[in-house]
Design an enzyme around this catalytic site. Structure first.
Site, PDB file in Angstrom:
ATOM      1  N   ASP A   1       0.834  -1.200   0.000  1.00 43.73           N
ATOM      2  CA  ASP A   1       0.000   0.000   0.000  1.00 43.73           C
ATOM      3  C   ASP A   1       0.870   1.251   0.000  1.00 43.73           C
ATOM      4  O   ASP A   1       0.551   2.250  -0.644  1.00 43.73           O
ATOM      5  CB  ASP A   1      -0.910   0.014   1.232  1.00 43.73           C
ATOM      6  CG  ASP A   1      -2.037  -0.999   1.118  1.00 43.73           C
ATOM      7  OD1 ASP A   1      -2.195  -1.589   0.031  1.00 43.73           O
ATOM      8  OD2 ASP A   1      -2.746  -1.211   2.116  1.00 43.73           O
TER       9      ASP A   1
ATOM     10  N   LYS B   1      -9.702   3.302   9.708  1.00 39.24           N
ATOM     11  CA  LYS B   1      -9.834   2.905   8.301  1.00 39.24           C
ATOM     12  C   LYS B   1      -9.647   1.393   8.226  1.00 39.24           C
ATOM     13  O   LYS B   1      -8.538   0.891   8.370  1.00 39.24           O
ATOM     14  CB  LYS B   1      -8.804   3.621   7.434  1.00 39.24           C
ATOM     15  CG  LYS B   1      -8.957   3.325   5.944  1.00 39.24           C
ATOM     16  CD  LYS B   1      -7.923   4.107   5.129  1.00 39.24           C
ATOM     17  CE  LYS B   1      -8.113   3.839   3.638  1.00 39.24           C
ATOM     18  NZ  LYS B   1      -7.832   2.430   3.303  1.00 39.24           N
TER      19      LYS B   1
ATOM     20  N   CYS C   1      16.967 -12.727 -25.296  1.00 41.57           N
ATOM     21  CA  CYS C   1      16.862 -13.048 -23.866  1.00 41.57           C
ATOM     22  C   CYS C   1      15.512 -13.692 -23.586  1.00 41.57           C
ATOM     23  O   CYS C   1      14.463 -13.080 -23.809  1.00 41.57           O
ATOM     24  CB  CYS C   1      17.027 -11.780 -23.033  1.00 41.57           C
ATOM     25  SG  CYS C   1      16.866 -12.055 -21.254  1.00 41.57           S
TER      26      CYS C   1
END
Length: 717
Positions: free
Chosen positions: A44, A129, A461
């Protein structure tokens, strides 16, 4: 990526456009992973840092803000597993604050926007929250009729059957409730229930779940509601959507009404009248956080009076009357066992730390990002020392920081715990996958060495080729169902020329090659007649593709989804686009100038696009691809009746009929871009009493000027 980039103050306009293109693509991808797939790849804190950098660049370069900017979006599009639900009122996200100073600035900003109100006259609520899954519950005639996830903020997923199994969510409302009620809140899994579930999984010898949030989200998206019922999900109510009548006139009053109707509400929610009181409550909740039986990642502040909320209004993706004050990241000590080098689609060599398993914030962590070569050496992105110049060595005791769900980062080294004989880490100068040289490019404009070391092997690659294919079939590109990471790796590794897929065009020739082959795909482990038929159908469904998806799918460096859309809108067709890029090969002339003149395309991005089209191998792949697919012409932007749509406006001097913030909000709602300074790209300057140098510069540049009354007449009041 942030550690590899300049500070916002150091960016010029071209570099800012490049940054915004990169950030738009990254944020869109991480939104989809987090909101759409419940499979986040970054923490986050890292997401917030990307978002914050985007906002700071847009604030400094308002002329670069586009309609599809990440600052105007919420979440990600819903999946196709559940039926879509269009929210009657959008489910917007909240802006974030990260410090006490930011929180004080939020309170001051509310007072500034609303004008002359005495200090202490505005009440705010503060509540935890919850780190869960946002949910909207719609009741009609007091009966639950629909439960929908947030989705992209406009359209969510219908999970009504599963939500009905959550015992604490009322199926009916009292007789005094309005006819239409939308309750919004968070579905979560308690820490104790999560621990019990993992104990049960361990006893059965099954893999453990990572964290409560992802487990709650996955539990809610089960096709069998019985599985959801067994997961003991919970709910907190804290907001609302459409209401046929409002039962209260304050935020706190609404939440108290929800409680009276039978919804669980958070007991830590309180009302305060100053920033000091809000911060005192924030730090109280922060101290209580470890003892709570649910995960939280901050405290939400909201203006309490609903009439003031209405005056403050909304930005494009968030309300002005609320903010989420995030908690600092959590940290722990562990030992660094080794450093693995991963090679990405653009050839970037990214170091990843292998750690002794350690629990950080309730999650077992075994890997952490080390960002780049300089970060390991203790050097920042502008050459300044970080960690006081301490390098990171294998065997070190390190401090690991986690603020989200997946890869944490090493933030420091405990020098007293460094093992005797630990050697400085030598970053590889050859690709660990293909053995090609790995180099750090020099920025032609700044002369500075790039922080990222890249493999020069290109399509030689394997890692780059495989990642290119994965990007090509990804959701925002060709979005071919049935061709995920595992399938791409299977086809890439196949030694059978009639099964092998090494380039994008070979995806579209697979079915024809299989028709001539004795080694049928349907006889391969993991495939069958039905799955093969569906795969071919999915591939053929993409033979006609939107132009911006094709451009994005090519994997051109610096060209994210937003930039691809800009290019598609500007050129209209692939014929025009491809011809123009070939014509611009000399980095001069009309085609080159046209590319650079596109709002949002700077020289760095333009150069990367042209370099792609100068490479013969790329042209060969594109040519073969165009024999298999047909790019659709791009749609033109929808016109608007607003006389200021698409124009750049500057307000200067004092405004008498509205605050500066209200004027800005009104202009943006009509499609205008509001800038803080006057330039040749400015269209209108609105000048009030006391206007000074900005008005003078506007007159000097020949920019249209008007007073506040003329502005209001232009926009219709």
């Amino acid at each position: 990526m942030l550690n590899q980039r300049k500070s916002v103050e150091q960016l010029n306009e071209a570099e800012a456009a490049e940054e915004l293109a990169f950030l738009a693509a990254e944020l869109a991808r991480h939104d989809m992973l987090y909101h759409g797939k419940d499979a986040p790849e970054i923490s986050d804190a890292d997401y917030d840092a990307l978002k914050r950098r985007n906002d700071l660049i847009e604030e400094r370069f308002p002329v670069l803000v586009r309609e599809d900017s990440p600052s105007r979006k919420v979440g990600a599009a819903p999946s196709l597993t559940f039926a879509p639900v269009v929210h009657a009122r959008p489910m917007l996200s909240l802006d974030n604050t990260f410090s006490d100073e930011d929180a004080r600035a939020f309170v001051a900003g509310v007072y500034r926007f609303l004008g002359k109100l005495p200090d202490g006259s505005i009440a705010f609520t503060a509540e935890p929250k919850i780190d869960g899954l946002s949910m909207s519950l719609r009741y009609e005639n007091r009966r639950l009729v629909t439960a929908a996830t947030r989705g992209d903020g406009t359209t969510g997923e219908n999970v009504t059957a599963n939500v009905r199994t959550i015992g604490m969510i009322p199926q009916t409302l009292p007789a005094d409730a309005p006819d239409v009620v939308e309750i919004r809140g968070e579905i979560y899994m308690a820490k104790s229930d999560f621990a019990a579930l993992n104990a049960e999984m361990a006893a059965q010898g099954r893999p453990l779940y990572v964290n409560p949030r992802n487990t709650a989200s996955g539990s809610l998206r089960q096709l069998d509601a019985k599985v959801t019922a067994n997961r003991k999900l919970r709910f907190f109510a804290y907001a609302w959507g459409e209401m046929s009548a409002m039962p209260a006139d304050t935020q706190l009053g609404m939440v108290e009404t929800f409680k009276a109707w039978g919804f669980p509400v958070n007991p830590l929610m309180q009302r305060f009248f100053s920033a000091d009181e809000l911060l005192e409550h924030y730090h109280h909740i922060e101290r209580e956080r470890p003892d709570l039986d649910y995960d939280i990642d901050g405290v939400v502040y909201k203006v309490d009076r609903l009439d003031l909320q209405a005056r403050l209004g909304f930005r494009s993706r968030s309300p002005r009357w609320a903010t989420a004050h995030k908690f600092p990241a959590e940290q722990a000590f562990t030992r660094l066992k080794g450093i693995d080098i991963q090679v990405g689609r653009t050839g970037a060599l990214t170091p990843v730390a292998r750690l002794e398993p350690i629990t950080v914030g309730g999650v077992v962590v075994t890997n952490a990002t080390l960002h780049n070569e300089d970060y390991i050496r203790g050097v920042g992105n502008t050459g300044e020392p970080i960690r006081d110049g301490r390098d990171v060595r294998i065997g070190d005791m390190v401090i690991v920081q986690r603020a989200g769900d997946v890869i944490p980062q090493i933030v420091d080294v405990v020098m007293d715990e460094r093992p005797e004989g630990a050697e400085p880490y030598r970053f590889p100068t050859t690709c660990p996958i293909c053995g090609s040289h790995a180099v750090r490019d020099i920025n032609e404009k700044t002369g500075k060495v790039d922080a990222v070391r890249r493999c020069t092997g290109g399509f030689v690659c394997r890692a780059q080729a495989v990642e290119h294919l994965k990007h090509f079939v990804s959701r925002n590109a060709f979005d071919i169902e049935g061709l995920g990471s595992k399938q791409i790796e299977f086809f890439f590794e196949s030694e059978d020329e009639n099964l092998r897929i090494r380039t994008a065009p070979e995806i579209f020739t697979l079915e024809r090659r299989q028709e001539a082959s004795l080694n049928k795909l349907e006889n391969t482990d993991g495939f069958g007649k039905v799955s093969v038929r569906k795969l071919y159908e999915a591939i053929n469904a993409r033979r006609s593709i939107a132009l911006h998806r094709l451009i994005y799918a090519l994997g051109i460096r610096h060209v994210g989804e937003t930039t691809a859309k800009l290019l598609a809108r500007s050129y209209g067709s692939y014929e025009h686009f491809g011809a123009a890029m070939t014509e611009a090969a000399g980095f001069s002339g009309d085609a080159w100038n046209e590319l650079n003149s596109i709002d949002g395309i700077g020289e760095v991005v333009a150069r990367a696009i042209v370099e792609f089209y100068k490479e013969p191998r790329n042209l060969k792949v594109v040519s073969e691809l165009l024999q298999e697919v047909t790019p659709e012409s791009a749609e033109l932007p929808v016109a608007t009746d607003s006389p200021v749509a698409g124009k750049t406006v500057v307000f200067t001097g004092s405004l008498e009929k509205m605050t500066r913030e209200e004027a800005k909000a009104k202009a943006e709602s009509l499609g205008a871009k509001v800038a803080g300074s006057v330039s040749k790209k400015t269209d209108i300057v609105v000048a009030g009493p006391g206007a000074g140098s900005k008005l003078d510069k506007a007159r000097e540049l020949g920019v249209q000027t008007m007073d506040e009354d003329e502005w209001l007449a232009l926009i219709g009041g």
